[in-house]
Structures are given as structure tokens and as C-alpha cells.
Motif scaffolding. Structure first.
Motif, PDB file in Angstrom:
ATOM      1  N   ARG A 109    -155.053  17.622 -64.710  1.00 46.42           N
ATOM      2  CA  ARG A 109    -156.277  17.658 -65.523  1.00 46.42           C
ATOM      3  C   ARG A 109    -157.039  16.339 -65.404  1.00 46.42           C
ATOM      4  O   ARG A 109    -158.264  16.329 -65.255  1.00 46.42           O
ATOM      5  CB  ARG A 109    -155.923  17.936 -66.977  1.00 46.42           C
ATOM      6  N   LYS A 110    -156.313  15.223 -65.463  1.00 48.68           N
ATOM      7  CA  LYS A 110    -156.949  13.908 -65.369  1.00 48.68           C
ATOM      8  C   LYS A 110    -157.668  13.735 -64.033  1.00 48.68           C
ATOM      9  O   LYS A 110    -158.827  13.326 -63.991  1.00 48.68           O
ATOM     10  CB  LYS A 110    -155.895  12.812 -65.536  1.00 48.68           C
ATOM     11  N   TYR A 111    -156.991  14.062 -62.951  1.00 49.83           N
ATOM     12  CA  TYR A 111    -157.578  13.848 -61.630  1.00 49.83           C
ATOM     13  C   TYR A 111    -158.601  14.925 -61.279  1.00 49.83           C
ATOM     14  O   TYR A 111    -159.495  14.670 -60.479  1.00 49.83           O
ATOM     15  CB  TYR A 111    -156.479  13.697 -60.582  1.00 49.83           C
ATOM     16  N   GLN A 112    -158.482  16.079 -61.876  1.00 48.06           N
ATOM     17  CA  GLN A 112    -159.513  17.114 -61.685  1.00 48.06           C
ATOM     18  C   GLN A 112    -160.838  16.624 -62.255  1.00 48.06           C
ATOM     19  O   GLN A 112    -161.899  16.824 -61.656  1.00 48.06           O
ATOM     20  CB  GLN A 112    -159.095  18.427 -62.338  1.00 48.06           C
ATOM     21  N   LYS A 113    -160.782  15.960 -63.407  1.00 48.09           N
ATOM     22  CA  LYS A 113    -161.995  15.391 -64.002  1.00 48.09           C
ATOM     23  C   LYS A 113    -162.589  14.312 -63.108  1.00 48.09           C
ATOM     24  O   LYS A 113    -163.812  14.180 -63.005  1.00 48.09           O
ATOM     25  CB  LYS A 113    -161.703  14.833 -65.381  1.00 48.09           C
ATOM     26  N   LEU A 114    -161.752  13.521 -62.457  1.00 48.60           N
ATOM     27  CA  LEU A 114    -162.248  12.482 -61.547  1.00 48.60           C
ATOM     28  C   LEU A 114    -162.923  13.094 -60.322  1.00 48.60           C
ATOM     29  O   LEU A 114    -163.916  12.562 -59.820  1.00 48.60           O
ATOM     30  CB  LEU A 114    -161.112  11.559 -61.109  1.00 48.60           C
ATOM     31  N   VAL A 115    -162.397  14.204 -59.852  1.00 47.26           N
ATOM     32  CA  VAL A 115    -162.988  14.874 -58.689  1.00 47.26           C
ATOM     33  C   VAL A 115    -164.364  15.449 -59.061  1.00 47.26           C
ATOM     34  O   VAL A 115    -165.310  15.365 -58.292  1.00 47.26           O
ATOM     35  CB  VAL A 115    -162.051  15.984 -58.152  1.00 47.26           C
ATOM     36  N   GLU A 116    -164.439  16.026 -60.249  1.00 47.00           N
ATOM     37  CA  GLU A 116    -165.690  16.659 -60.681  1.00 47.00           C
ATOM     38  C   GLU A 116    -166.764  15.639 -61.032  1.00 47.00           C
ATOM     39  O   GLU A 116    -167.945  15.961 -61.000  1.00 47.00           O
ATOM     40  CB  GLU A 116    -165.418  17.557 -61.888  1.00 47.00           C
ATOM     41  N   ALA A 117    -166.368  14.412 -61.363  1.00 48.14           N
ATOM     42  CA  ALA A 117    -167.353  13.382 -61.766  1.00 48.14           C
ATOM     43  C   ALA A 117    -168.108  12.812 -60.580  1.00 48.14           C
ATOM     44  O   ALA A 117    -167.824  12.891 -59.471  1.00 48.14           O
ATOM     45  CB  ALA A 117    -166.666  12.252 -62.519  1.00 48.14           C
ATOM     46  N   PHE A 174    -145.752   9.619 -49.012  1.00 47.00           N
ATOM     47  CA  PHE A 174    -145.778  10.757 -48.097  1.00 47.00           C
ATOM     48  C   PHE A 174    -145.551  12.040 -48.883  1.00 47.00           C
ATOM     49  O   PHE A 174    -144.424  12.334 -49.286  1.00 47.00           O
ATOM     50  CB  PHE A 174    -144.708  10.612 -47.016  1.00 47.00           C
ATOM     51  N   GLN A 175    -146.629  12.756 -49.122  1.00 54.11           N
ATOM     52  CA  GLN A 175    -146.522  14.002 -49.869  1.00 54.11           C
ATOM     53  C   GLN A 175    -147.714  14.886 -49.538  1.00 54.11           C
ATOM     54  O   GLN A 175    -148.803  14.388 -49.251  1.00 54.11           O
ATOM     55  CB  GLN A 175    -146.488  13.704 -51.364  1.00 54.11           C
ATOM     56  N   VAL A 176    -147.503  16.171 -49.576  1.00 60.44           N
ATOM     57  CA  VAL A 176    -148.580  17.121 -49.321  1.00 60.44           C
ATOM     58  C   VAL A 176    -149.339  17.315 -50.634  1.00 60.44           C
ATOM     59  O   VAL A 176    -148.743  17.683 -51.650  1.00 60.44           O
ATOM     60  CB  VAL A 176    -148.018  18.468 -48.820  1.00 60.44           C
ATOM     61  N   ILE A 177    -150.652  17.044 -50.595  1.00 62.15           N
ATOM     62  CA  ILE A 177    -151.486  17.220 -51.777  1.00 62.15           C
ATOM     63  C   ILE A 177    -152.690  18.071 -51.388  1.00 62.15           C
ATOM     64  O   ILE A 177    -153.038  18.160 -50.212  1.00 62.15           O
ATOM     65  CB  ILE A 177    -151.940  15.873 -52.383  1.00 62.15           C
ATOM     66  N   PRO A 178    -153.346  18.692 -52.371  1.00 63.31           N
ATOM     67  CA  PRO A 178    -154.550  19.475 -52.065  1.00 63.31           C
ATOM     68  C   PRO A 178    -155.634  18.584 -51.450  1.00 63.31           C
ATOM     69  O   PRO A 178    -155.772  17.413 -51.804  1.00 63.31           O
ATOM     70  CB  PRO A 178    -154.987  20.009 -53.428  1.00 63.31           C
ATOM     71  N   SER A 179    -156.406  19.155 -50.561  1.00 61.67           N
ATOM     72  CA  SER A 179    -157.423  18.383 -49.855  1.00 61.67           C
ATOM     73  C   SER A 179    -158.501  17.842 -50.791  1.00 61.67           C
ATOM     74  O   SER A 179    -159.127  16.834 -50.483  1.00 61.67           O
ATOM     75  CB  SER A 179    -158.057  19.224 -48.750  1.00 61.67           C
ATOM     76  N   LYS A 180    -158.711  18.481 -51.940  1.00 63.85           N
ATOM     77  CA  LYS A 180    -159.734  18.007 -52.864  1.00 63.85           C
ATOM     78  C   LYS A 180    -159.382  16.646 -53.463  1.00 63.85           C
ATOM     79  O   LYS A 180    -160.253  15.965 -53.985  1.00 63.85           O
ATOM     80  CB  LYS A 180    -159.991  19.026 -53.972  1.00 63.85           C
ATOM     81  N   TYR A 181    -158.101  16.229 -53.396  1.00 64.33           N
ATOM     82  CA  TYR A 181    -157.680  14.944 -53.936  1.00 64.33           C
ATOM     83  C   TYR A 181    -157.582  13.850 -52.867  1.00 64.33           C
ATOM     84  O   TYR A 181    -157.233  12.721 -53.179  1.00 64.33           O
ATOM     85  CB  TYR A 181    -156.334  15.065 -54.643  1.00 64.33           C
ATOM     86  N   LYS A 182    -157.878  14.173 -51.642  1.00 65.25           N
ATOM     87  CA  LYS A 182    -157.754  13.199 -50.550  1.00 65.25           C
ATOM     88  C   LYS A 182    -159.040  12.395 -50.392  1.00 65.25           C
ATOM     89  O   LYS A 182    -160.127  12.877 -50.665  1.00 65.25           O
ATOM     90  CB  LYS A 182    -157.427  13.911 -49.240  1.00 65.25           C
ATOM     91  N   GLY A 183    -158.887  11.156 -49.946  1.00 69.63           N
ATOM     92  CA  GLY A 183    -160.026  10.331 -49.609  1.00 69.63           C
ATOM     93  C   GLY A 183    -160.610   9.510 -50.742  1.00 69.63           C
ATOM     94  O   GLY A 183    -161.639   8.870 -50.559  1.00 69.63           O
ATOM     95  N   ASN A 193    -160.164   6.418 -53.816  1.00 72.55           N
ATOM     96  CA  ASN A 193    -159.413   5.168 -53.963  1.00 72.55           C
ATOM     97  C   ASN A 193    -158.199   5.343 -54.885  1.00 72.55           C
ATOM     98  O   ASN A 193    -157.313   4.506 -54.896  1.00 72.55           O
ATOM     99  CB  ASN A 193    -160.323   4.037 -54.467  1.00 72.55           C
ATOM    100  N   TRP A 194    -158.126   6.415 -55.638  1.00 69.51           N
ATOM    101  CA  TRP A 194    -156.998   6.677 -56.526  1.00 69.51           C
ATOM    102  C   TRP A 194    -156.009   7.676 -55.943  1.00 69.51           C
ATOM    103  O   TRP A 194    -155.035   8.046 -56.607  1.00 69.51           O
ATOM    104  CB  TRP A 194    -157.489   7.170 -57.889  1.00 69.51           C
ATOM    105  N   THR A 195    -156.212   8.105 -54.722  1.00 67.35           N
ATOM    106  CA  THR A 195    -155.331   9.113 -54.118  1.00 67.35           C
ATOM    107  C   THR A 195    -153.881   8.644 -54.060  1.00 67.35           C
ATOM    108  O   THR A 195    -152.954   9.409 -54.328  1.00 67.35           O
ATOM    109  CB  THR A 195    -155.822   9.484 -52.710  1.00 67.35           C
TER     110      THR A 195
END
Length: 98
Positions: free
Chosen positions: A90-98, A22-31, A33-35
Motif C-alpha cells: 500500500r505504501k509503495y503503491q501510493k508512491l507509484v501513483e504520485a 536479488f528478488q523478482v518484483i513487479p515492473s511497476k516498482y522498478k526504476g 530511487n526507493w526500489t
């Protein structure tokens, strides 16, 4: 020192709650399988920030050091959390952009 204690308690509690998912995260990281992993890693960063601040707020007044050295100590114990958070983002930003 009370402010650091209260902030440390807040970040520690927020980190523990984050370990349960339970934590507030940016919407770009939601949805993804690694969220869930992202949330837990972010929770660890809050714990890495909160626990040392609580410890410092309890230890430093007994040491009776100047305000300048207290500020330096607070910043030094916050650096690992900030660096770790940067690597995670940085790691998860790369996953979002891929």
C-alpha cells in the motif's frame, strides 16, 4: 509437514537472497530511487513467513497435535507476514501513483 518445511526453506532462502537485493518484483516498482528499499522490505516479509514455517515443521510433529490445530498454527504464524506485506504494498503503491 514436509511440504511446510520445504516451503519454509524456500521462502527463507528467497528472503535472504532478497536482503542482498536479488528478488523478482513487479515492473511497476522498478526504476525508482526507493526500489532497493522495497526489495529489502519484501525480503523481510519472506523471512517472516519462512522462518516460522521451518520452526513449526520441526516443532509440531513432536507435540503430536491434530491436523486441524496444525493448520491453525501455520495460518497464525503466516498472518504477520501477510499484514506487513499489505502495508508495504500500500505504501509503495501510493508512491507509484504520485
Amino acid at each position: 509437514m514436509d511440504t511446510i518445511l520445504y516451503l519454509g526453506i524456500f521462502w527463507t532462502v528467497y528472503g535472504v537472497i532478497g536482503l542482498f537485493g536479488f528478488q523478482v518484483i513487479p515492473s511497476k516498482y522498478k526504476g525508482y530511487n526507493w526500489t532497493r528499499d522495497y526489495i529489502r522490505l519484501q525480503a523481510k516479509t519472506w523471512l517472516m513467513l519462512g522462518v516460522p514455517w521451518v520452526a513449526l515443521s520441526l516443532i509440531l510433529p513432536a507435540l503430536n497435535i491434530s491436523r486441524g490445530w496444525t493448520t491453525i498454527a501455520i495460518i497464525v504464524v503466516a498472518i504477520p507476514s501477510l499484514v506487513y506485506s499489505g502495508f508495504i504494498d500500500r505504501k509503495y503503491q501510493k508512491l507509484v501513483e504520485a
